[in-house]
Design a protein around this motif. Structure first.
Motif, PDB file in Angstrom:
ATOM      1  N   GLN A 179       0.841  -9.570   6.666  1.00  9.39           N
ATOM      2  CA  GLN A 179      -0.398  -9.990   6.830  1.00  9.39           C
ATOM      3  C   GLN A 179      -0.544 -11.468   6.836  1.00  9.39           C
ATOM      4  N   PHE A 220     -13.019  -1.031   4.969  1.00 15.71           N
ATOM      5  CA  PHE A 220     -13.089  -1.698   3.497  1.00 15.71           C
ATOM      6  C   PHE A 220     -15.262  -1.578   2.880  1.00 15.71           C
ATOM      7  N   PHE A 248       4.467  -5.272   3.911  1.00 17.60           N
ATOM      8  CA  PHE A 248       3.743  -4.948   5.282  1.00 17.60           C
ATOM      9  C   PHE A 248       3.626  -6.454   4.497  1.00 17.60           C
ATOM     10  N   VAL A 270       3.818  -5.565  11.239  1.00 12.71           N
ATOM     11  CA  VAL A 270       4.300  -4.589  11.812  1.00 12.71           C
ATOM     12  C   VAL A 270       4.113  -3.837  12.918  1.00 12.71           C
ATOM     13  N   THR A 271       2.241  -3.929  12.596  1.00 13.11           N
ATOM     14  CA  THR A 271       1.548  -3.875  14.483  1.00 13.11           C
ATOM     15  C   THR A 271       1.553  -5.270  15.439  1.00 13.11           C
ATOM     16  N   GLY A 330       3.635   1.447  12.799  1.00 10.84           N
ATOM     17  CA  GLY A 330       2.704   0.921  12.748  1.00 10.84           C
ATOM     18  C   GLY A 330       2.266   0.565  10.627  1.00 10.84           C
ATOM     19  N   ARG A 331       2.763   1.657  10.003  1.00 10.03           N
ATOM     20  CA  ARG A 331       2.478   1.037   8.466  1.00 10.03           C
ATOM     21  C   ARG A 331       3.266   1.606   7.928  1.00 10.03           C
ATOM     22  N   LEU A 332       3.743   0.785   7.187  1.00  7.44           N
ATOM     23  CA  LEU A 332       4.726   0.480   5.870  1.00  7.44           C
ATOM     24  C   LEU A 332       4.258   1.034   4.537  1.00  7.44           C
ATOM     25  N   ARG A 359       1.058  -1.236  -0.145  1.00 11.37           N
ATOM     26  CA  ARG A 359      -0.084  -0.206   0.040  1.00 11.37           C
ATOM     27  C   ARG A 359       0.365   1.515  -0.255  1.00 11.37           C
ATOM     28  N   GLY A 391      -1.532  -7.545  10.414  1.00  8.69           N
ATOM     29  CA  GLY A 391      -0.354  -6.934   9.635  1.00  8.69           C
ATOM     30  C   GLY A 391       0.608  -7.387  10.838  1.00  8.69           C
ATOM     31  N   ALA A 402      -4.917  -0.170  14.878  1.00 14.69           N
ATOM     32  CA  ALA A 402      -6.174  -1.542  15.548  1.00 14.69           C
ATOM     33  C   ALA A 402      -4.462  -2.398  14.993  1.00 14.69           C
ATOM     34  N   LEU A 403      -4.794  -3.647  15.448  1.00 12.47           N
ATOM     35  CA  LEU A 403      -3.808  -5.022  15.551  1.00 12.47           C
ATOM     36  C   LEU A 403      -4.544  -5.421  13.879  1.00 12.47           C
ATOM     37  N   PHE A 404      -5.972  -6.037  14.664  1.00 16.82           N
ATOM     38  CA  PHE A 404      -6.306  -7.176  13.991  1.00 16.82           C
ATOM     39  C   PHE A 404      -8.031  -6.712  13.470  1.00 16.82           C
ATOM     40  N   ARG A 429     -14.771  -0.107  10.105  1.00 11.02           N
ATOM     41  CA  ARG A 429     -13.804  -0.459   9.222  1.00 11.02           C
ATOM     42  C   ARG A 429     -13.548   0.286   7.950  1.00 11.02           C
ATOM     43  N   ALA A 433      -8.296 -10.189   9.320  1.00 16.54           N
ATOM     44  CA  ALA A 433      -5.939  -9.988   8.840  1.00 16.54           C
ATOM     45  C   ALA A 433      -5.562  -9.348   9.845  1.00 16.54           C
ATOM     46  N   GLU A 466       1.155   3.807   1.267  1.00 18.69           N
ATOM     47  CA  GLU A 466       0.408   4.890   2.364  1.00 18.69           C
ATOM     48  C   GLU A 466       2.433   6.012   3.073  1.00 18.69           C
TER      49      GLU A 466
HETATM   50  P1  AMP Z   1      -6.541  -4.020   6.702  1.00 17.22           P
HETATM   51  O1  AMP Z   1      -6.309  -5.226   6.027  1.00 17.22           O
HETATM   52  O2  AMP Z   1      -6.757  -2.099   6.654  1.00 17.22           O
HETATM   53  O3  AMP Z   1      -7.672  -4.274   7.817  1.00 17.22           O
HETATM   54  O4  AMP Z   1      -6.074  -3.388   8.125  1.00 17.22           O
HETATM   55  C1  AMP Z   1      -5.921  -4.964   9.184  1.00 17.22           C
HETATM   56  C2  AMP Z   1      -3.981  -4.959   9.493  1.00 17.22           C
HETATM   57  O5  AMP Z   1      -3.587  -4.873   8.969  1.00 17.22           O
HETATM   58  C3  AMP Z   1      -4.121  -4.101  10.269  1.00 17.22           C
HETATM   59  O6  AMP Z   1      -4.915  -4.003  11.813  1.00 17.22           O
HETATM   60  C4  AMP Z   1      -2.590  -3.821  10.293  1.00 17.22           C
HETATM   61  O7  AMP Z   1      -2.614  -4.861  11.517  1.00 17.22           O
HETATM   62  C5  AMP Z   1      -1.975  -4.252   9.135  1.00 17.22           C
HETATM   63  N1  AMP Z   1      -1.316  -2.694   8.264  1.00 17.22           N
HETATM   64  C6  AMP Z   1      -2.956  -2.834   7.357  1.00 17.22           C
HETATM   65  N2  AMP Z   1      -1.856  -1.735   6.193  1.00 17.22           N
HETATM   66  C7  AMP Z   1      -0.871  -1.726   7.097  1.00 17.22           C
HETATM   67  C8  AMP Z   1       0.107  -1.169   6.104  1.00 17.22           C
HETATM   68  N3  AMP Z   1       0.032   0.015   5.564  1.00 17.22           N
HETATM   69  N4  AMP Z   1       1.280  -0.899   7.098  1.00 17.22           N
HETATM   70  C9  AMP Z   1       1.509  -2.347   8.233  1.00 17.22           C
HETATM   71  N5  AMP Z   1       0.507  -3.186   8.398  1.00 17.22           N
HETATM   72  C10 AMP Z   1      -0.616  -3.155   7.685  1.00 17.22           C
END
Ligand code: AMP
Length: 426
Positions: free
Chosen positions: A129, A264, A127, A313-314, A122-124, A115, A311, A284-286, A262, A309, A117
């Motif tokens: 998943q 999505f 990552f 990183v978190t 916590g954001r890369l 992504r 990730g 959020a972790l999950f 959420r 899901a 971002e």
């Molecule tokens: P999502 O797929 O956006 O619902 O995110 C689910 C989980 O994926 C989050 O709670 C994070 O643990 C992880 N996650 C989502 N986007 C990122 C990101 N850009 N970098 C690292 N972890 C991410």
């Protein structure tokens, strides 16, 4: 060409190199997860990270599609995207074999996502998943199992109830509330987007932006909190039933939180997120939820589905904060020193006898003196050093150095394997 600037050794922005120790840590954590999922009867699947872009156009969040995908045109003029999430790929795979698969499908995947971002804690941009999904069961049973599975995975990693909170809500609830509050579907979508951003903005700004959605005496959140609308109350009662069931199972950290929506677009029912209780890790972790319409995007009848899901990183931040990172060792367990280069073939044979019983062993081949070989083994964090050459072959005796304890023991050659296996806890 000598005036060229040397190339940068930094990886591309927002992605990581995994040096062996870091990879070993990631692997160790994912191995706990994989084992726990296999034990619960989930099966692992995989796919390419390259997908046709159209897969994300309709149902992934607008923010992700418009601002965060890595999309390019390939040499055959096809629009290609590096997967930002796994759920659309899963829905595609399940739909393609919907007449052959045994439902419910209980699958998981561990892999990288991309992504675009702004890199931050916590954001890369790349990552890893873990995605876990149950496809083919409507209603509470599957919803309960998804949440319980997420809880069990954190428990398998050693987390306790006080370390994390599971926040649940429902899109059915939100849709009922926005409708009862007199919002059009366009306003409802914007209201849901506002709730999704709530945690990232000051309270006063949220209250200000929220005003726009007060069409009657109560806005959707107030309707949910105060009750009085039948559709809202029915779904709320359903969620309370789920919460009761979690409590009965000894899960003390699941709460109802109507601001969990959420991002999505494909969620249709229960939604949930898991948060670290330590404010150092606010993201959020999950995240997960029910997405009953997604599979029918490829034609055919809808198939009910729920998944979540998380990730790496978190998760790694969470494990580090709570002292739960597994101790990992990478590399060899025994360093076989060679007194002389001519000893290498004998040393290789000896090393093989250790490898045969599962002891990771390297043999010194680059011609340093024995003292320097020991130093190298120490620097490599290898716990045992055994020199092996013509003398050892002739006397059937070796000296086993325990490098961590700085102890040395002389042993008969036929005792070595047993001794090392025991010392290594194998
Ligand atoms: P999502 O797929 O956006 O619902 O995110 C689910 C989980 O994926 C989050 O709670 C994070 O643990 C992880 N996650 C989502 N986007 C990122 C990101 N850009 N970098 C690292 N972890 C991410």
């Amino acid at each position: 060409m000598t005036d060229r600037k040397p190339l940068d050794t930094e990886p591309y922005k927002g992605v990581r190199d995994f040096y062996p120790e870091e990879l070993a840590t990631r692997r160790a954590v994912f191995e706990v997860i994989r084992k726990a999922l296999l034990l619960r009867g989930f099966e692992e699947y995989d796919a390419s990270p390259l997908e046709r872009s159209e897969l994300y156009d309709r149902k992934t969040s607008e923010e992700i599609v418009n601002e965060q995908t890595y999309t390019f045109i390939d040499r055959g003029d096809r629009r290609v995207t590096l997967r930002p999430e796994m759920t659309p790929t899963l829905a595609r795979m399940v739909s393609a074999k919907r007449h052959e698969l045994v439902f419910p499908v209980r699958w998981f995947n561990i892999g990288n996502r991309f992504r675009y971002e702004r890199p931050q804690k916590g954001r890369l941009r790349e990552f890893y998943q873990v995605d876990v999904d149950i496809i083919g069961i409507p209603g509470e049973k599957a919803e309960g199992e998804a949440v319980v599975t997420a809880y069990d995975l954190l428990s398998a990693l050693g987390a306790k109830d006080q370390d994390f909170t599971i926040r649940i809500s429902s899109r059915v609830l939100l849709n009922a509330a926005t409708e009862a509050a007199g919002l059009t579907s366009e306003e409802a979508a914007r209201y849901i987007a506002l709730l999704d951003r709530k945690a990232k903005m000051p309270e006063a700004q949220f209250d200000q932006e929220r005003k726009e959605f007060r069409k009657t005496d109560r806005d959707p959140l107030e309707l949910i909190e105060e009750g009085g609308n039948e559709a809202v109350d029915t779904e709320r009662a359903r969620l309370e039933g789920l919460l009761e069931a979690f409590k009965a199972r000894g899960m003390e950290n699941v709460v109802f939180d109507p601001t969990i929506v959420r991002g999505f677009l494909y969620y249709t029912g229960l939604v949930f997120e898991i948060y670290d209780t330590n404010p150092e890790n606010p993201r959020a972790l999950f995240g997960g939820g029910r997405y009953d319409e997604l599979v029918s995007m490829f034609g055919g009848q809808p198939i009910p589905a729920i998944g979540f899901a998380f990730g790496d990183v978190t998760l790694m931040d969470f494990l580090a904060t709570h002292n739960l990172l597994p101790a990992v060792k990478s590399g060899a367990e025994v360093f076989v020193g060679t007194p002389d280069e001519s000893d290498i073939p004998l040393a290789q044979e000896f090393a093989q006898s250790l490898r045969d019983v599962g002891i990771a062993t390297i043999v010194h081949v680059s011609g340093k003196g024995l003292g320097d070989q020991v130093k190298e083994a120490v620097r490599r964090n290898i716990p045992f050093f055994v020199a092996y050459g013509k003398d050892e072959e002739a006397t059937h005796m070796v000296r086993v150095k325990d490098l961590a304890r700085s102890e040395e023991e002389s042993l008969e050659i036929n005792q070595v394997v047993k001794h090392l296996l025991q010392a290594l806890g194998k």
